[in-house]
Enzyme design. Structure first.
Site: not given
Ligand code: RFL
Ligand code: PHB
Length: 396
Positions: A72, A201, A293, A297, A385
């Site tokens: 991704h 998100y 979560p 990580k 990220y």
């Protein structure tokens, strides 16, 4: 019995450490409380940072991940009904993340362990660590009613948050840092195509939503829920209805619903213990730290610890560098705290906090406007990220 490194726990950190050490010619014994099927039944992480992907390749267990995992290059945020794409690769000089479930990583590592012939004993109980301040600690355990004792050079405590390793360290040595979040995540796994090609998100006044995936045909969704909720109260129908209410029209219309394969509620916790070593015992992964979560990580920090410990032990066995042993805790913690910070930041940014003051809610909104509305803000999110770089152990 005698070995060089006893590894307690056959989750991803124990198995990955075992594989890397075995490949380097270092003898290991892995002890796991559960059965292999039980370990594989736990549905957890889905996103691998580029450093974790690199480590799995270095361990020689990446064949299936490279064939089936989905690379991704971006991720999306959603708030006030607006979709905000974050071009991860563009903002980080070409880095990306891999969608490949923890279950699959664990399965690949288990298979590699089995074909290597290196020992892993499942279904052990009463694991006890002794003489950890000496040069030859021992680990005692029970298997099939028989008590066994192993002498070793080092013990790696890869036994998760509820394991025995951390508890072996005297209380007066340990310093715990903890924050428990006032909500949980209700997760659902379903064999339906993901609603979007990228993960989403989403902040919503009814609560946070994450639209994740395991493959092009398997979706993973999460809803923020109060800690009082019970998973039995959530039929598939209720889950899909609530998910649709928290998504904008275009996405909720596209959402393909279906039978759930798994549903569970996980409370959210931030936790770090310092130091991460005592004598010849090293704590690795969830045994030493937990993150909510939201930043994806947990597994990645476990891999980060493995990266440092594996390299330090190789330097010790192959080049006699005993001086590096004492540096494990600080090296690992430097990166752990940054992962904790990012997970805390993302959780704060995206969840609904009922007991926040009106002022604090305005601050949270301003944070979203700033971080998701500026290239600098998005770059900060993107570089965390995809994963911050590891320090080079060999050059210390
Ligand atoms: P684990 O996986 O808990 O494995 C520890 C193992 O030790 C065994 N054990 C013992 N064995 C022998 N003797 C004893 N006394 C023992 N006590 C325990 C246990 O049976 C177990 O097999 O820890 P490890 O290896 O450090 O791995 C950590 C990860 O599992 C964890 O951080 C992640 O799953 C967290 N996480 C996520 N991480 C990510 O990087 N990306 C994500 O997207 C992500 N999503 C998640 C998550 C965790 C979640 N839950 C349920 C906590 C999503 C969820 C919902
Ligand atoms: C998951 O797919 O399980 C997942 C993905 C991203 C997260 C957390 C969980 O931040």
């Amino acid at each position: 019995m005698k070995t060089q490194v006893v590894i307690i726990g056959a989750g991803p950190s124990g198995l990955l450490l075992g594989q890397l050490l075995h490949n380097a010619g270092i003898q290991t014994l892995i002890l796991e409380r559960q059965t292999p099927d039980y370990v594989l039944g736990r549905i957890r992480a889905g996103i691998l940072e580029s450093g974790t992907v690199g480590l799995l390749r270095e361990a020689g267990v990446a064949k299936r991940m490279d064939a089936e995992g989905l690379v991704h290059h971006g991720v999306e945020f959603l708030f006030n009904g607006k979709r905000i794409p974050v071009p991860l690769s563009e903002l980080t000089g070409g880095k990306s993340v891999m969608v490949y479930g923890q279950t699959e990583v664990t399965r690949d590592l288990m298979e590699a362990r089995q074909s290597s012939g290196a020992p892993a004993i499942y279904g052990v109980s009463d694991v006890r660590i002794d003489d950890i301040k000496s040069d030859s600690p021992t680990v005692t355990f029970t298997k099939g009613g028989e008590t066994c004792r192993v002498t070793c050079d080092f013990v790696a405590g890869c036994d998760g948050f509820h394991g025995v390793s951390r508890q072996t360290i005297p209380r007066e040595i340990l310093r715990e840092y903890e924050s428990v979040w006032p909500f949980g995540w209700l997760g659902m796994l379903a064999d339906t195509p993901p609603v979007n090609s990228e993960l989403i998100y989403a902040h919503h006044e009814r609560g946070f939503v994450l639209c994740s995936q395991r493959s092009l045909t398997r979706s993973r969704y999460y809803l923020q829920v109060p800690l009082t909720e019970k998973v039995e109260q959530w039929s598939d129908e209720r889950f899909w209805q609530e998910l649709k209410r928290r998504l904008p029209e275009d996405l909720s219309q596209k959402l393909v619903t279906g039978h759930s394969l798994e549903k569970s509620i996980a409370p959210l916790r931030s936790y770090v213990v310092e130091p991460m070593q005592y004598g010849r015992l090293f704590l690795v992964g969830d045994a030493a730290h937990i993150v909510p979560p939201t930043g994806a990580k947990g597994l990645n920090l476990a891999a980060s610890d493995v990266n440092y410990l594996w390299r330090i032990l190789c330097q010790y066995y192959q080049h006699g560098r005993a001086d590096l042993l004492d540096r494990y805790s600080q090296l690992a913690l430097n990166r752990v705290w940054k992962g904790e910070r990012f997970s805390w930041f993302m959780t704060h940014l995206l969840h609904d906090f009922q007991d926040k003051s009106e002022f604090d809610k305005k601050m949270q909104e301003a944070d979203r406007q700033y971080y998701l509305g500026s290239r600098a803000g998005l770059t900060t999110i993107a570089e965390n990220y995809v994963g911050l770089p590891y320090e080079a152990v060999e050059s210390l």
